[in-house]
Design an enzyme around this catalytic site. Structure first.
Site, PDB file in Angstrom:
ATOM      1  N   SER A  32       0.810  -1.217   0.000  1.00  0.00           N
ATOM      2  CA  SER A  32       0.000   0.000   0.000  1.00  0.00           C
ATOM      3  C   SER A  32       0.845   1.269   0.000  1.00  0.00           C
ATOM      4  CB  SER A  32      -0.959  -0.045   1.190  1.00  0.00           C
ATOM      5  OG  SER A  32      -1.860   1.023   1.142  1.00  0.00           O
ATOM      6  N   ASP A  54      -1.973   6.368  -3.311  1.00  0.00           N
ATOM      7  CA  ASP A  54      -0.951   5.585  -2.619  1.00  0.00           C
ATOM      8  C   ASP A  54      -0.515   4.452  -3.567  1.00  0.00           C
ATOM      9  OD1 ASP A  54      -3.342   4.143  -2.402  1.00  0.00           O
ATOM     10  OD2 ASP A  54      -2.692   3.163  -0.562  1.00  0.00           O
ATOM     11  N   ASP A 110      -1.035   1.301  -3.986  1.00  0.00           N
ATOM     12  CA  ASP A 110      -1.978   0.339  -4.577  1.00  0.00           C
ATOM     13  C   ASP A 110      -3.306   0.998  -4.947  1.00  0.00           C
ATOM     14  OD1 ASP A 110      -2.839   0.635  -1.930  1.00  0.00           O
ATOM     15  OD2 ASP A 110      -3.557  -1.430  -1.795  1.00  0.00           O
ATOM     16  N   ASP A 117      -5.902   2.408  -3.565  1.00  0.00           N
ATOM     17  CA  ASP A 117      -7.234   2.349  -2.956  1.00  0.00           C
ATOM     18  C   ASP A 117      -7.565   3.690  -2.310  1.00  0.00           C
ATOM     19  OD1 ASP A 117      -5.408   1.995  -0.903  1.00  0.00           O
ATOM     20  OD2 ASP A 117      -6.308   0.145  -0.127  1.00  0.00           O
TER      21      ASP A 117
END
Ligand code: MG
Length: 449
Positions: free
Chosen positions: A97, A238, A240, A242
């Site tokens: 992340s 960020d 990843d 999400d």
């Protein structure tokens, strides 16, 4: 309530590659997951350099326990979650992340596209630590296929959430931070009609432009580019994707709670229901939601608790407007029950399309709150919470996560970390002086223990 886990945190397993996060561990997670879930499992990853090795090990565990693996390649976590819900029996994403490049981790995805909840995670950990893996013989071994094009289904789904051409006339600068959204968010916004410029738009797991955490100090090149190009807004993800954070047309970073409130203003205007968010979120969101006749349900901190509460409310027949965290992770139930940065980028284009004002004015029109946050090392967080509960027994106390004291328009939250001997303190008030005094008062308690 939260269940204590040994290995997994609120958002999967994370660790430093080569030390805590190794191919051995990824293999064990694959073996444990493959022993619990049968059928077709989707595997994806972010752009980290350690991703291929860890994904290979995880896939080996799944294949050896008889699962068929579909490798979806590099894609945002919400894209894999979307694909799992539509095509697969489970999924796993190799990602850390927002953590720095030396980290990596694994998030396990359930068939409904949500992250694995506490109870199932504890079962998975028990299998992993007990080495209870259901290895299959030669004629039961799983097969693997690659499907890098499946991600287009996710892009279509996000674009399909909005009227055609809603972004026309808007210029957006996208900063995916060399992470997983390099090919998704620019395409989503382009297809909505926006003119899209990018910075850090090449996939690179060394993250040469900025760290994966989209914090204000790493985003000054994005801020400068937004201001210099006359763009309507900038968006950064960020690692990843999400989460999404925003820069206004003047190059100013927008606080994530203000972002959340702008989205609440848009969604709650049209969709009546409950807004679901952790106890750490600013009252700003509740204030805006209530203006439109929506109420707020507070959960423990962690997106999985928000998503699960949203699902439980829906199950019980309670309308849910939307949900999210005050860190740029917003969940749209019309799309899917997980945080989605690409969808949030598209939502901002939609907000501006329906507005007479530029983004900076929309932000400045929001009610003002002062939020003060800090973290403190405490030997025994448990006894601190007990002491605070005693001291404030005569006030309005909420034990959803740690302890929250609600006092008139103000609140204070003291929350122990799940993994370290420290507590996080957040205090908020519409009045700056009140916030400061309340914060000092809580610190007094922290120092006494
Ligand atoms: Mg993330």
């Amino acid at each position: 309530m939260k269940l204590q886990k040994r290995l997994f945190g609120t958002n999967g397993v994370r660790g430093i590659v080569g030390a805590d996060m190794t191919p051995d561990l990824a293999l064990s997670i694959g073996l444990a997951l493959g022993s619990m879930r049968k059928g077709r499992i989707a595997v994806g990853r972010d752009t980290r350099t350690s991703g291929p090795a860890l994904a290979g090990a995880l896939k080996a565990g799944l294949l050896a326990t008889g699962c068929d693996v579909t490798d979806c390649g590099i894609l945002p976590t919400p894209a894999l979650q979307f694909l799992v819900r539509n095509h697969f029996e489970a999924g796993a994403v190799i990602t850390a992340s927002h953590n720095p490049p030396e980290y990596n981790g694994v998030k396990v995805i359930e068939p409904d596209g949500t992250e694995m909840g506490d109870e199932q995670t504890v079962l998975l950990e028990n299998r992993l630590f007990g080495h209870r893996f259901d290895l299959v013989p030669w004629n039961g071994a799983g097969s693997e296929q690659t499907a890098p094009d499946l991600v287009s289904g996710y892009i279509d789904a996000v674009v399909g959430q909005f009227p055609a051409g809603i972004g026309e006339g808007k210029t957006v600068v996208v900063d995916p931070g060399c992470g997983a959204a390099c090919f998704t968010t620019p395409e989503i916004l382009t297809r909505l009609g926006c003119r899209v410029l990018t910075i850090n738009g090449q996939m690179d797991g060394r993250f040469p432009g900025r760290l994966p955490e989209p914090s204000p100090d790493g985003l000054s090149p994005l801020c400068d580019l937004v201001a210099a190009t006359g763009a309507d807004f900038g968006v950064a993800h960020d690692g990843d994707a999400d989460r999404a954070v925003f820069i206004d047309e003047n190059g100013r970073y927008i606080n994530e709670n203000q972002e959340f409130a702008l989205i609440a203003d848009r969604i709650c205007r049209e969709t009546k229901g409950t807004v679901v968010t952790p106890v750490s979120t600013s009252l700003l969101v509740e204030t805006v939601a209530r203006r439109h006749g929506c109420d707020v349900r507070y959960t423990p901190v962690g997106s999985i608790y928000v998503a699960r509460t949203m699902l439980a409310l829906r199950e019980a027949g309670t309308p849910v407007a939307f949900g999210g965290e005050g860190n740029g992770g917003i969940i749209y139930p019309s799309h899917q029950y997980c945080r989605d940065g690409g969808m949030t980028a598209a939502m901002m284009a939609a907000i501006l399309a329906g507005s007479r004002h530029p983004l900076s004015v929309l932000v400045d029109q929001l009610p003002e709150f002062t939020l003060i946050a800090g973290k403190f090392t405490v030997d025994d967080p448990g006894s601190l919470i007990t002491a605070i509960e005693k001291t404030y027994a005569h006030e309005s106390i909420d034990r959803t996560d740690g302890i929250r004291i609600n006092r008139n328009d103000s609140w204070a939250l003291v929350r122990p970390s799940g993994t370290e001997p420290l507590v996080r303190v957040i205090v908020e008030s519409p009045d700056a002086g009140t916030a400061r005094l309340f914060y000092e008062e809580i610190l007094e308690q922290v120092r006494c223990v």
